[in-house]
Design a protein around this motif. Sequence first.
Motif, PDB file in Angstrom:
ATOM      1  N   ILE A 116      90.621 -13.659 167.394  1.00  0.00           N
ATOM      2  CA  ILE A 116      89.826 -14.584 167.192  1.00  0.00           C
ATOM      3  C   ILE A 116      90.150 -15.927 168.040  1.00  0.00           C
ATOM      4  O   ILE A 116      91.151 -16.383 167.866  1.00  0.00           O
ATOM      5  N   THR A 120      83.765 -22.207 167.043  1.00  0.00           N
ATOM      6  CA  THR A 120      82.489 -21.535 166.676  1.00  0.00           C
ATOM      7  C   THR A 120      81.483 -21.623 167.655  1.00  0.00           C
ATOM      8  O   THR A 120      81.455 -22.570 168.228  1.00  0.00           O
ATOM      9  N   GLU A 142      81.244 -11.492 168.751  1.00  0.00           N
ATOM     10  CA  GLU A 142      82.119 -11.261 167.943  1.00  0.00           C
ATOM     11  C   GLU A 142      83.130 -10.174 168.394  1.00  0.00           C
ATOM     12  O   GLU A 142      84.269 -10.051 167.809  1.00  0.00           O
ATOM     13  N   LYS A 147      84.232 -16.685 166.769  1.00  0.00           N
ATOM     14  CA  LYS A 147      83.321 -16.837 165.367  1.00  0.00           C
ATOM     15  C   LYS A 147      81.917 -17.298 165.572  1.00  0.00           C
ATOM     16  O   LYS A 147      81.701 -18.173 166.574  1.00  0.00           O
ATOM     17  N   VAL A 148      80.945 -16.796 164.720  1.00  0.00           N
ATOM     18  CA  VAL A 148      79.626 -17.017 165.216  1.00  0.00           C
ATOM     19  C   VAL A 148      79.041 -17.505 163.743  1.00  0.00           C
ATOM     20  O   VAL A 148      79.235 -17.054 162.645  1.00  0.00           O
ATOM     21  N   SER A 243      81.236 -17.005 175.267  1.00  0.00           N
ATOM     22  CA  SER A 243      82.449 -16.513 174.760  1.00  0.00           C
ATOM     23  C   SER A 243      83.307 -17.229 175.822  1.00  0.00           C
ATOM     24  O   SER A 243      84.402 -17.771 175.672  1.00  0.00           O
TER      25      SER A 243
END
Length: 251
Positions: A116, A120, A142, A147-148, A243
């Motif tokens: 991860i 966010t 994800e 983190k979404v 991302s």
Amino acid sequence: MNKDELKIFLERIKNEEISIDDGVEKIKKLEYDDLGYAKIDNHREIRNGYPEVIYCENKSNEHIKGIIENMLKTGNNILATRATRENYEYVKDIDSDIEYYEIPRLIVIKKKKINIIGGTVLIATGGTSDIKVAEEAAITLEIFGNKVERLYDVGVAGIHRLLSNKDKLNEANVIITVAGMEGALASVVGGLTDKPVIAVPTSVGYGASFNGLAALLAMLNSCASGVGVVNIDNGFGAGYLASTINRQIES
């Protein structure tokens, strides 16, 4: 490069006959797997940070299956976009870890642990009709280790729904706005935050929306600084870009 060649190559790096930097450069240029109908770039993750993703639309079931079977050899997680239920039913017995997400039409196979990234990514939609595209972005994020946070149905027709969640805008590293109709959500969010905003126009709307063209042009002409735009309904592209940005922020 076969296994024996790779073993010799790694041994040469170990013995300092080849520098690590030169070795990395060589690995980046390794040949693809040629299936005849597809050339699988199994080393894309080394170059770009993420493995190749399968675009299923207009591909035959047989070709999708062959590509997945080949990619499974790498041990990477696999993401296949724009996959129909029929595509999934054809390939579902390939691997026990295969999953199908009906709304965004995604096939996912998780073969290794997802590390991860710290920050966010917030995804906001204008309406419930935009969730299909938003979920394509969310699941892409994800599986790439992000983190979404989802903030759905906060369009400008009821702007108080967005304003009551302003703290979520400020807490995110990157924001994706997904909207059809006139696509105004991207400009509003861009004017409220100092975070990079990725705007996704959707094909949702009545006749003069021209299947998302109106929202696309509105987002491209946004007067809010810091707003970038991807193509109509391109949730995957927005998720991939978000991302990449998030990873740079956290590195």
